[in-house]
Design a protein around this motif. Structure first.
Motif, PDB file in Angstrom:
ATOM      1  N   GLY A 190       0.802  -1.209   0.000  1.00 30.36           N
ATOM      2  CA  GLY A 190       0.000   0.000   0.000  1.00 30.36           C
ATOM      3  C   GLY A 190       0.839   1.264   0.000  1.00 30.36           C
ATOM      4  O   GLY A 190       0.325   2.357   0.170  1.00 30.36           O
ATOM      5  N   ARG A 191       2.146   1.110  -0.151  1.00 28.06           N
ATOM      6  CA  ARG A 191       3.034   2.273  -0.203  1.00 28.06           C
ATOM      7  C   ARG A 191       3.796   2.255  -1.517  1.00 28.06           C
ATOM      8  O   ARG A 191       3.832   1.232  -2.209  1.00 28.06           O
ATOM      9  N   ILE A 212       0.824  -3.137   6.014  1.00 24.60           N
ATOM     10  CA  ILE A 212      -0.080  -4.001   5.257  1.00 24.60           C
ATOM     11  C   ILE A 212       0.758  -5.001   4.468  1.00 24.60           C
ATOM     12  O   ILE A 212       1.819  -4.663   3.960  1.00 24.60           O
ATOM     13  N   ASN A 213       0.250  -6.211   4.376  1.00 23.02           N
ATOM     14  CA  ASN A 213       0.802  -7.110   3.380  1.00 23.02           C
ATOM     15  C   ASN A 213      -0.360  -7.558   2.511  1.00 23.02           C
ATOM     16  O   ASN A 213      -1.259  -8.248   2.990  1.00 23.02           O
ATOM     17  N   LYS A 214      -0.352  -7.167   1.266  1.00 22.22           N
ATOM     18  CA  LYS A 214      -1.410  -7.536   0.330  1.00 22.22           C
ATOM     19  C   LYS A 214      -2.627  -6.626   0.505  1.00 22.22           C
ATOM     20  O   LYS A 214      -3.496  -6.834   1.351  1.00 22.22           O
ATOM     21  N   THR A 215      -2.687  -5.608  -0.310  1.00 18.36           N
ATOM     22  CA  THR A 215      -3.836  -4.710  -0.276  1.00 18.36           C
ATOM     23  C   THR A 215      -5.036  -5.412  -0.895  1.00 18.36           C
ATOM     24  O   THR A 215      -4.906  -6.346  -1.676  1.00 18.36           O
ATOM     25  N   GLY A 273     -13.116  -5.414  -3.471  1.00 16.96           N
ATOM     26  CA  GLY A 273     -13.557  -4.043  -3.340  1.00 16.96           C
ATOM     27  C   GLY A 273     -14.653  -3.946  -2.287  1.00 16.96           C
ATOM     28  O   GLY A 273     -15.143  -4.950  -1.781  1.00 16.96           O
ATOM     29  N   PRO A 274     -15.064  -2.731  -1.961  1.00 15.33           N
ATOM     30  CA  PRO A 274     -16.087  -2.534  -0.917  1.00 15.33           C
ATOM     31  C   PRO A 274     -17.381  -3.294  -1.198  1.00 15.33           C
ATOM     32  O   PRO A 274     -18.072  -3.721  -0.274  1.00 15.33           O
ATOM     33  N   HIS A 322      -6.871  -4.291   5.737  1.00 13.47           N
ATOM     34  CA  HIS A 322      -6.480  -5.178   6.840  1.00 13.47           C
ATOM     35  C   HIS A 322      -7.454  -6.326   7.028  1.00 13.47           C
ATOM     36  O   HIS A 322      -7.400  -7.044   8.024  1.00 13.47           O
ATOM     37  N   GLY A 323      -8.374  -6.523   6.052  1.00 15.93           N
ATOM     38  CA  GLY A 323      -9.155  -7.756   6.075  1.00 15.93           C
ATOM     39  C   GLY A 323     -10.622  -7.607   6.416  1.00 15.93           C
ATOM     40  O   GLY A 323     -11.275  -8.603   6.670  1.00 15.93           O
ATOM     41  N   PHE A 324     -11.176  -6.363   6.445  1.00 13.06           N
ATOM     42  CA  PHE A 324     -12.604  -6.177   6.716  1.00 13.06           C
ATOM     43  C   PHE A 324     -13.402  -7.074   5.808  1.00 13.06           C
ATOM     44  O   PHE A 324     -13.116  -7.135   4.619  1.00 13.06           O
ATOM     45  N   PRO A 325     -14.400  -7.784   6.316  1.00 14.13           N
ATOM     46  CA  PRO A 325     -15.027  -7.672   7.630  1.00 14.13           C
ATOM     47  C   PRO A 325     -14.432  -8.534   8.741  1.00 14.13           C
ATOM     48  O   PRO A 325     -14.654  -8.270   9.907  1.00 14.13           O
TER      49      PRO A 325
END
Lengths: 170, 444
Positions: A118-119, B296-299, B306-307, B416-419
């Motif tokens: 993310g950076r 973060i690892n893996k966006t 997506g949302p 970060h994994g939501f939800p």
């Protein structure tokens, strides 16, 4: 036994260790080539040796040779060699940092890096350059201190020769 | 007098018919002018390098075991065949920082070894070009081993450096390549250490272990080639130039390089106040201060989430003796637990945060799956090797293992994994599955 040594060139223990070690290595190669596209694996394997021996090594040997060439020009006296090392050592440390962290310094990760963290890779090059500058600055300060001390002790020796020791030579 | 060690070379058959005079260039010993090279320097560098390699090898195999490769589809070093996997025990959950420690050590020792390895290769390069190239069968075996050693070591360290820098210029999968190249490296290393042990012992006996470090530049002398066993050529120069740096100067420079890169790597492994040291690492300083502003690892975007995928219609499917579908509100109504746990990545960095969510043991109880042997967790993420994970019985039962819904008091961010995501003590980071979709408790 002597016949074995004569033909083989070493004792039987060497052969045993070689078989064991090369068996493990061979297993590794076998599995690697099974799981990884063989051409690209071998290209990187052999390329690593070639890249090191014929690119990386000549670069830092070249630095050493340049140093020696300068030294050989009849300028091998302590201050000249010290100056040389005050350039070589920070350069070497900076280079070693580069060798380990070059993917980030050169921003090679690109989209993969951004997708993972993310950076972006902005800023790494600047930070490495700043560290390098810092190393050279410290080296320059240390060199200045050495020169100052050398001048002081020479001046002190000069004063002591003709007259008794002066209490102000602090 | 006792015969020389079994691996040295006494009377042997005459060498193969190479011309006695070496070709011009690096094949001639007088080409190599540095007065610092010699058996002592090579022995000293090797003695510093070997412990770091041993640490790397041990922690590398530990990392492999930490992935519990015998469970489900956890194995990532490659399918089938005669793979080398360490079975026989479940990866523990105590202490919570176990994987952070072993993998941090792996990366820090690995990067710290690189400057020493480069110095070692520089010190012995004359011997790569020794003439004649083959003196006997044993010598040829040694040189084959050396080709595998140099190739293997460069490959292992280079892929490691590229992995921690998140740069993947090769078309192959990092894990099997790095893992099995390590076998090539370590096998060849064992042979090399065994054959060179007499040389190391002799050079330390003749010159002392640290005595040459007391020499300043004016007292730096080349190692004499006259003490070599007949027929063998060491790396000592036959035509040395005047020294421009002492041995201790060279070694101090190499040591400073090792320390510098090691500190940067350690900064992101230890975290906390040390993270500010990791200025050249991917997960060093520069994160924000909000509850979701940690590494973060893996966006989500990189794996196509997506949302819309995690909107109010999302439900967690939990299977055991019975099956349940739970929305996020349902999960929030269950008894929550808050744990401070690290996430430790295979690239050698970690971060500790406060996670809030439903204990896995509680979810097991809800579907009548207490005492399950494993838990198979799947993510909304469609592709990639890590869109699923299988946990072992100890990890399910540990009261600190959570299906996290919040971090640091706030809802998880999408990245970060939501939800909902897993967080399990001592579990390798990538197995803490994000965007959890289904959970299936299994008995053997």
């Amino acid at each position: 036994m002597r016949r074995f040594r004569y033909e083989y060139g070493a004792g039987p223990l060497h052969l045993l260790v070689a078989i064991a070690g090369l068996a493990v290595a061979g297993y590794g190669l076998y599995r690697a080539l099974e799981l990884v596209p063989p051409v690209s694996f071998l290209a990187w394997f052999v390329g690593g040796i070639v890249g090191h021996d014929f690119i990386l090594l000549p670069i830092y040997s070249g630095i050493g040779l340049a140093a020696w060439a300068i030294a050989r020009l009849g300028l091998v006296d302590a201050p000249r060699v010290a100056a040389l090392n005050h350039v070589r050592v920070p350069a070497a440390i900076s280079g070693l940092i580069f060798v380990v962290w070059f993917p980030l310094i050169l921003g090679l990760g690109g989209a993969t890096f951004e997708g993972a963290t993310g950076r972006t890779t902005d800023g790494y090059l600047e930070r490495w350059l700043a560290i390098t500058a810092g190393l050279f600055a410290v080296s320059a300060v240390l060199y200045a201190v050495r020169v100052w001390r050398a001048r002081r002790s020479r001046a002190g020796a000069g004063r002591r020769a003709p007259s008794p020791p002066s209490s102000s030579s602090a | 007098m006792r015969e020389a060690s079994a691996v040295s070379e006494p009377a042997r058959r005459p060498p193969l018919p190479f011309p006695a005079k070496p070709p011009p260039g690096p094949f001639r010993r007088d080409f190599w002018r540095s007065p610092l090279r010699g058996p002592w320097l090579a022995s000293f560098l090797s003695s510093a390098l070997l412990p770091l390699i041993v640490i790397c090898a041990i922690t590398g195999f530990i990392s492999h075991a930490a992935y519990d490769p015998d469970l489900g589809q956890n194995a990532i070093v490659g399918p089938g065949g005669i793979g080398f996997d360490l079975y026989g025990f479940n990866w523990p959950t105590n202490p919570a920082w176990l994987y952070a420690f072993t993998q941090g050590l792996h990366v820090v020792a690995g990067v710290a070894a690189i400057p020493i390895l480069l110095a070692k290769l520089w010190a012995v390069i004359p011997q790569f070009f020794e003439w004649p190239p083959v003196r006997s069968v044993a010598h040829m075996v040694d040189r084959l081993g050396l080709a595998l050693l140099v190739g293997g070591s460069v490959f292992v360290f280079l892929t490691g450096v590229q992995n921690i820098g998140l740069w993947y210029p090769w078309p192959f999968n990092f894990v099997p390549a790095h893992y099995y190249a390590a076998f090539v490296f370590l096998g060849a290393l064992a042979l090399h250490v065994a054959t060179k042990l007499p040389t190391v012992r002799r050079s330390f006996r003749e010159r002392g272990v640290i005595a040459p470090l007391r020499e300043d530049l004016q007292h730096t002398r080349p190692e004499p080639p006259s003490t070599e066993p007949p027929g063998e050529h060491s790396s000592a120069p036959t035509s040395p130039a005047a020294p421009t740096i002492s041995r201790r100067g060279l070694l101090a420079t190499v040591g400073a390089g090792s320390a510098a890169v090691g500190i940067i790597a350690a900064g992101q492994a230890i975290g906390g106040p040390f993270r500010s040291l990791a200025v050249l690492a991917p997960h060093g300083p520069g994160q924000g201060t909000g509850p979701n502003d940690f590494q973060i690892n893996k966006t989500a975007a990189s794996v196509g989430i997506g949302p819309a995928d995690v909107g109010p219609s999302w439900q967690l499917t939990v299977r055991g003796a019975s099956e349940m579908a739970l929305s996020r509100e349902d999960l929030l109504r269950l008894a929550q637990s808050t744990q401070s746990l690290p996430i430790a990545c295979v690239e050698g960095w970690s971060t500790t945060q406060d996670w809030t969510g439903v204990p896995l043991a509680e979810l097991a109880r809800l579907v009548g799956a207490e005492g399950s042997d494993s838990l198979f967790v799947e993510s909304l993420q469609q592709s990639g090797a890590f869109n699923q994970t299988t946990l072992n019985a100890g990890q399910i039962a540990d009261p600190r293992s959570l299906l996290a819904l919040k971090v640091n008091g706030a809802d998880l961010s999408l990245d970060h994994g939501f939800p909902a995501r897993l967080i399990v003590p001592a579990l390798p980071g990538v197995h803490n599955t994000k965007w959890v979709d289904t959970m299936t408790f299994r008995t053997a």
